[in-house]
Scaffold this motif. Structure first.
Motif, PDB file in Angstrom:
ATOM      1  N   HIS A  12     -13.701   4.093  47.837  1.00  0.00           N
ATOM      2  CA  HIS A  12     -13.523   3.439  46.407  1.00  0.00           C
ATOM      3  C   HIS A  12     -13.546   4.575  45.435  1.00  0.00           C
ATOM      4  O   HIS A  12     -13.361   4.365  43.946  1.00  0.00           O
ATOM      5  N   GLY A  20     -10.795   4.919  42.590  1.00  0.00           N
ATOM      6  CA  GLY A  20     -10.637   3.728  41.568  1.00  0.00           C
ATOM      7  C   GLY A  20      -9.645   2.976  41.799  1.00  0.00           C
ATOM      8  O   GLY A  20      -8.603   3.324  42.611  1.00  0.00           O
ATOM      9  N   THR A  71     -18.199   4.595  41.585  1.00  0.00           N
ATOM     10  CA  THR A  71     -17.463   3.815  40.757  1.00  0.00           C
ATOM     11  C   THR A  71     -18.194   4.253  39.304  1.00  0.00           C
ATOM     12  O   THR A  71     -17.360   4.440  38.240  1.00  0.00           O
ATOM     13  N   GLU A  86     -15.171   5.618  36.394  1.00  0.00           N
ATOM     14  CA  GLU A  86     -15.277   4.955  35.180  1.00  0.00           C
ATOM     15  C   GLU A  86     -15.714   5.808  34.030  1.00  0.00           C
ATOM     16  O   GLU A  86     -15.530   5.384  33.029  1.00  0.00           O
ATOM     17  N   ARG A 122      -7.099   1.411  30.645  1.00  0.00           N
ATOM     18  CA  ARG A 122      -7.022   0.939  31.987  1.00  0.00           C
ATOM     19  C   ARG A 122      -6.107  -0.038  32.636  1.00  0.00           C
ATOM     20  O   ARG A 122      -5.406  -0.017  33.513  1.00  0.00           O
ATOM     21  N   CYS A 139     -15.334  -1.325  31.541  1.00  0.00           N
ATOM     22  CA  CYS A 139     -14.964  -0.720  32.713  1.00  0.00           C
ATOM     23  C   CYS A 139     -14.126  -1.769  33.604  1.00  0.00           C
ATOM     24  O   CYS A 139     -14.161  -2.851  33.417  1.00  0.00           O
ATOM     25  N   TYR A 179     -12.740  -1.949  37.667  1.00  0.00           N
ATOM     26  CA  TYR A 179     -12.997  -1.722  39.129  1.00  0.00           C
ATOM     27  C   TYR A 179     -12.795  -2.814  40.219  1.00  0.00           C
ATOM     28  O   TYR A 179     -12.479  -3.715  39.668  1.00  0.00           O
ATOM     29  N   HIS A 193     -13.599  -4.005  44.444  1.00  0.00           N
ATOM     30  CA  HIS A 193     -14.656  -3.843  45.571  1.00  0.00           C
ATOM     31  C   HIS A 193     -13.920  -4.324  47.064  1.00  0.00           C
ATOM     32  O   HIS A 193     -13.682  -5.566  46.919  1.00  0.00           O
ATOM     33  N   ASP A 195     -21.177  -2.992  41.064  1.00  0.00           N
ATOM     34  CA  ASP A 195     -20.473  -1.783  41.007  1.00  0.00           C
ATOM     35  C   ASP A 195     -20.325  -1.115  39.734  1.00  0.00           C
ATOM     36  O   ASP A 195     -20.275   0.051  39.366  1.00  0.00           O
ATOM     37  N   GLY A 196     -19.751  -2.073  38.687  1.00  0.00           N
ATOM     38  CA  GLY A 196     -19.144  -1.423  37.552  1.00  0.00           C
ATOM     39  C   GLY A 196     -20.148  -1.329  36.215  1.00  0.00           C
ATOM     40  O   GLY A 196     -19.989  -0.073  35.383  1.00  0.00           O
TER      41      GLY A 196
END
Ligand SMILES: Cc1cc2nc3c(=O)[nH]c(=O)nc-3n(C[C@H](O)[C@H](O)[C@H](O)COP(=O)(O)OP(=O)(O)OC[C@H]3O[C@@H](n4cnc5c(N)ncnc54)[C@H](O)[C@@H]3O)c2cc1C
Lengths: 280, 747
Positions: B329, B332, B365, B369, B387, B444, B446, B448, B709-710
């Protein structure tokens, strides 16, 4: 085997206390039970929970008397305390959370005498007196002299705490309390404090300022009290900040740092004065 | 359709809900266990050394208790998992690797006596110089694992073969963003502490307890007890939370109760104290990520170069897999032609770090980020627009060269955030106490990977069975455990929907290795997507079998329930389905290229914060997560998963931490190892986005881990936005903020 006694009245309680000074005095148990796993089992338990004679709130002319057995929930919702002793109501609302507030008592907070006891700076700032009882009789101890060190106090081994007597602040007095904990609820204070500021218009006549979690016991910051007399609130805030800086030596521990505690203590005390400006 | 059939996409109430909120659900410690003894664990207290002796206090009355050591283990003294390096109990003469390592066990008729007896056992350890930091571990002056201290390393290369080409890409860059990011260990803090009980009957060992993965425990116990698959039966009890903390660690308790029960000749249970649980069990891996990002003048990414180092602790446990997910990961969800990711997980004398929701991805992450935020600031570009401009979409390839096709929710999740964002808060203001506050906004984006990494699902070949019982009802038999996340309800809904029957006719049986097939562990956001899909297929196949039988027996065209009733008189009918990978999934474990995951979840998060300038506390004023889950089988459960994971992430960002001192957890209690309370939780806004995964049940893909995660990066980005200072280390505590005061942007 641990003995257990639940006295019918205060008379029986003080007799037992004198007979068994090593027994554990139990109120709500919210401090005592936390240590139960780590402490030796006591010889006996003197259980004061819901003992009527120490569970009361009496509103008098010049003071409110609060029995040692009063829970934080009872303190917090009492109209006269909310109205006249706001800092105590605010502290009560932030002790633990609802469950703890329903069990934990004022007397237990005073009895533990921890530097992080949230109500203790309030008792200092509001100039409370503690009433204690023993088979020898009753006596009153100004709370300003109560704490003698880390978790030690003037309470003798045959005495029980009966009540705190808190004088009602006068009309020109601004009182406040603030806690900074590790999180928003169920938290131990990293810094907290209370103040009673007596004002004449925008000028500070005198003040009592107390902090917790910055020393081995809750303390009055007399340097601040000396520095602010006769100043306008804005100038008092700055003088107070400077005085705090030189009068405390907080420690580093698992919950925070010395640097942080000092800095936040300065900010809180300065804020006590600037927020008083909003009301005067 | 029969109106009683629960629709996919409706919020069927939790099947286990009433029992749990009324206290009827019985956790391990509530189970009737008349005559069961209690076990306690004697731990090393020395971080590193050699165990020379185990001293029993001669003054203590040992006749009332049973003591077990490594010598009592019938089979191999290992907790079998990936490698067999961790013993169940340290043997005399062997190395002690961390302060809370188990040395000996005691069982006694009462818990108090067991704990008291344990105090009278003293391991004598010849101490050696321990290793705690990543630097010391890598320098390897003291080898803890082989002669490198590196449990596992990975190298991912995309778009280049040699380092020189990577260097050339960086040399061409108009701008290079570089940073080092440190994330802290985190405690799972499940409500129910680790708990396990064992009893031997007729030479077989029956183990029941709080766990995520019955077959992991089964595998470990076969080795430890030296028995065949039928020699030990593992049953899950109602489990009060896991979050990864009950993925590998329960095998340790199982080993201990099994050995004690054999020696005490009766049932023995171990229920950890909270403090013991925090001190001895696994945490999220602390991690340091160094990240370099090269862009051209137009702001297109030319190359990324990432180096990830995790602290694995004293034993290998699951660290290679955690690191794998971390590195996979690390680049990203962004287009990038040239990628190099290096990862290492090293041995130290901390208690082993292990599985925790997100499993390596939250750490990396956070790094990428933060990097994207710095790029946006450096370019003066709107952070969300940047992004959106750089994000992966269908037709793009990931860092491992996986060509993305279906179920890429990039545009949908970003649009969802754009749709609700509104204007950013004004930076300077006054808070409720009169203190000045600084406000900021962070976002952010992200992804997974859902399911096991690479060819994991194929190797695992999970199975699930759907049965028509002789009572005419249906059963789902799988080893997937409900640990509070709602899988019983989700399986019920899928099976009832596929069979076309009322949910009350379907039960999901309690997982026990005696009566469920191995569906794989309850991890990796795979339960709904992978096992749910087996349940869906199995239910449809069973319905088909019933229809065929009906046609053959003159009942054709009758309602399924009637057919089932008639068929059940002839005995049980079952259908078992085994996992088949979707077409086009290819993974090369040697080069670390190909389809790292069958599919990804996609998410975007927006956080508004205010920082109180009197107390330096961060308040999360707003947190919105838009998550592409493929299909929400049960929206209320899915939202619950997202809210819970989000709060865990916000806690990790600003207040949680596990503090080690001399290799020991210094805050091993709930007073000081804090997690957010409701009072700390903002109103969480959750937007479910559904871009279906063609091979998941009704399009569903993983959701359990992604929300973790984010948000930590979004918080860091928001605090940076408020104060003008970069926060690259977790937690962003008030103390950390206070320390940056002189660098804040001017008011
Ligand atoms: C989860 C949790 C959260 C908490 N949060 C806070 C918090 O936010 N702020 C805070 O200040 N505290 C907090 N506490 C500590 C505790 O709740 C308070 O100090 C409370 O006021 C103690 O009251 P109690 O009646 O439970 O005391 P007990 O535990 O019964 O007694 C405490 C001590 O006082 C003595 N004592 C009690 N009554 C008398 C009496 N009448 N005469 C003589 N001695 C007496 C006892 O012998 C004992 O030494 C928390 C505790 C827990 C478990």
């Amino acid at each position: 085997m641990t003995s257990y006694l639940r006295p019918r009245d205060l008379e029986e309680a003080v007799v037992a206390r004198a007979a068994y000074p090593n027994w554990m005095v139990l109120a709500g148990g919210t401090d005592l039970m936390v240590n139960a796993n780590h402490k030796p089992i006591p010889g006996g338990i003197l259980d004061l929970w819901r003992l009527g004679e120490i569970g009361f709130i009496r509103v008098g002319d010049g003071a409110i008397a609060i029995g040692a057995g009063t829970t934080w929930h009872e303190v917090e919702r009492h109209p006269a305390i909310r109205d006249r002793l706001l800092p105590l109501a605010l502290a009560a609302r932030e002790i633990g959370a609802l469950q703890i507030q329903s069990r934990g008592t004022l007397g237990g907070n005073i009895g533990t005498s921890s530097p992080v006891g949230d109500s203790l700076p309030v008792l200092l700032a509001l100039d409370a007196t503690i009433e204690v009882a023993s088979v020898r009789g009753r006596r009153s101890i100004p709370y300003s002299t109560w704490c003698t060190g880390y978790r030690t106090s003037l309470l003798a081994s045959d005495e029980l705490i009966v009540a705190a007597h808190i004088p009602l602040p006068g009309a020109g007095t601004w009182t406040t309390w603030r806690k900074v904990g590790t999180r928003r609820a169920q938290s131990i204070s990293k810094v907290m404090g209370a103040a009673a500021i007596i004002l004449d218009g925008g000028t500070v006549v005198s003040a009592r300022v107390a902090l917790g979690a910055v020393a081995d016991r809750p303390i009055r910051i007399t340097a601040v009290e000396d520095a602010v007399r006769g100043l306008s609130l804005a100038r008092a805030a700055e003088a107070a900040r400077a005085a705090v800086r030189t009068s405390i030596q907080p420690i580093d521990d698992i919950r925070s740092t010395s640097v942080y505690r000092r800095e936040v203590a300065e900010n809180l005390v300065a804020r006590f004065f600037t927020s008083a400006a909003g009301v005067s | 359709m029969d109106p009683a059939v629960p629709a996919i996409g409706s919020s069927l109430p939790r099947v286990d809900g009433v029992a749990k909120v009324t206290g009827r659900a019985r956790y391990l410690d509530d189970l009737d266990a008349a005559g069961a003894w209690h076990g306690a664990t004697v731990r090393s207290k020395t971080a590193f050394g050699v165990l020379e002796a185990i001293d029993l206090d001669p003054a203590f009355d040992w006749s009332q208790v049973v003591v077990a050591t490594a010598a009592d283990i019938p089979g191999a003294n290992v907790i079998a998992l990936i490698e067999d390096d961790q013993p169940a109990l340290v043997k005399i003469g062997q190395r002690v690797m961390h302060v809370d390592e188990a040395i000996a066990l005691v069982a006694a008729p009462t818990r108090a006596l067991a704990f008291e007896a344990a105090k009278h056992i003293t391991p004598r350890v010849r101490a050696m110089t321990p290793v705690y930091s990543l630097e010391d571990a890598l320098a390897c002056k003291q080898p803890l694992y082989k002669d490198t201290n590196v449990f596992k390393q990975f190298l991912i290369r995309k778009g280049h073969e040699a380092d020189a080409e990577l260097d050339a890409a960086f040399a061409r860059a108009a701008q290079v963003i570089e940073g080092t990011y440190d994330t802290s260990p985190q405690e799972q803090m499940y409500i129910e502490p680790q708990a396990m009980m064992a009893e031997w009957r007729d030479g077989r060992c029956f183990i029941v307890g709080s766990m995520q993965c019955p077959y992991y425990v089964h595998k470990a116990m076969k080795a430890l007890l030296g028995c065949g698959p039928d020699g030990v039966v593992i049953t899950q009890s109602v489990t009060g939370g896991g979050f990864g903390g009950k993925e590998e660690y329960p095998s340790m308790l199982a080993a201990h109760v099994a050995v004690l029960a054999a020696k005490a000749k009766r049932a023995v249970k171990i229920v950890y104290d909270r403090d013991e649980d925090i001190a001895a069990t696994t945490k999220r891996h602390p991690c340091r990520t160094h990240h370099r990002l090269a862009v051209d003048a137009a702001g297109e990414i030319l190359a990324v170069d990432i180096d990830v180092v995790m602290d694995g602790g004293a034993y290998l446990t699951l660290s290679p897999v955690v690191l794998s997910r971390g590195v996979l990961h690390a680049a990203g969800p962004y287009r990038c032609p040239v990628v190099r990711v290096r990862g290492r997980v090293v041995a130290t004398n901390h208690p082993p770090h292990g599985a925790f929701r997100g499993f390596g991805a939250p750490q990396t992450t956070f790094a990428y980020e933060r990097q994207m935020q710095k790029l946006a600031i450096a370019r003066g570009e709107d952070p969300l627009a940047l992004r959106k401009r750089l994000a992966l979409r269908s037709g793009d390839t990931t860092a491992t060269g996986q060509l993305l096709g279906f179920s890429v929710g990039t545009d949908e999740v970003i649009a969802a955030i754009e749709g609700v964002a509104g204007t950013a808060p004004t930076r300077d203001g006054t808070g409720p106490t009169g203190a000045p506050v600084r406000r900021g906004r962070g976002v952010c984006f992200y992804f997974h990977g859902a399911g096991f990494t690479g060819s994991g699902e194929q190797r695992l070949a999970g199975r699930a069975t759907i049965a028509l019982t002789t009572a005419g009802t249906f059963e789902v038999r799988s080893s997937s455990t409900d640990i509070g996340q709602g899988s019983i309800t989700m399986f019920t809904q899928i099976a009832a929907g596929a069979l076309g029957v009322d949910a009350s006719l379907v039960s999901v049986i309690d997982p026990s290795t005696a009566n469920v097939p191995d569906s794989g562990p309850t991890v990796a956001s795979r339960t709904c997507m992978v096992v749910g899909s087996l349940v869906d297929q199995g239910s449809r196949a069973l319905a088909g079998q019933l229809q065929t039988w009906a046609a053959e027996n003159g009942l054709g065209g009758r309602p399924l329930l009637e057919i089932a009733k008639a068929r059940s008189a002839h005995g049980e009918l079952t259908h078992t389905v085994q996992y088949e990978p979707p077409p086009g999934i290819e993974w090369n474990d040697t080069t670390y290229t190909g389809s790292a995951y069958p599919v990804y979840g996609w998410a975007a998060c927006l956080v508004d914060v205010s920082v109180d300038l009197d107390t330096y506390e961060v308040t999360i004023d707003r947190c919105v997560q838009a998550v592409d889950v493929g299909k929400a089988i049960n929206p209320s459960i899915v939202k619950g998963q997202i809210e819970g994971g989000t709060l865990q992430a916000l806690g990790w960002a600003v207040l949680e931490n596990v503090v080690y001192k001399d290799g020991k957890v210094a805050n091993a209690n709930m007073t000081n190892c804090i997690v957010p309370t409701f009072a700390d939780a903002p109103d969480l806004e959750t937007i479910l986005v559904e871009v279906p995964y063609p091979f998941g049940p009704s399009g569903a893909k993983g959701v359990g881990e992604i929300p973790m995660d984010g948000p930590a990066a979004a918080v860091a980005n928001a605090v940076e936005n408020a104060l003008g200072v970069a926060f690259d280390r977790l937690p962003i505590s008030p103390e950390a903020i206070a320390a940056t005061k002189s660098q804040w942007s001017p008011s």
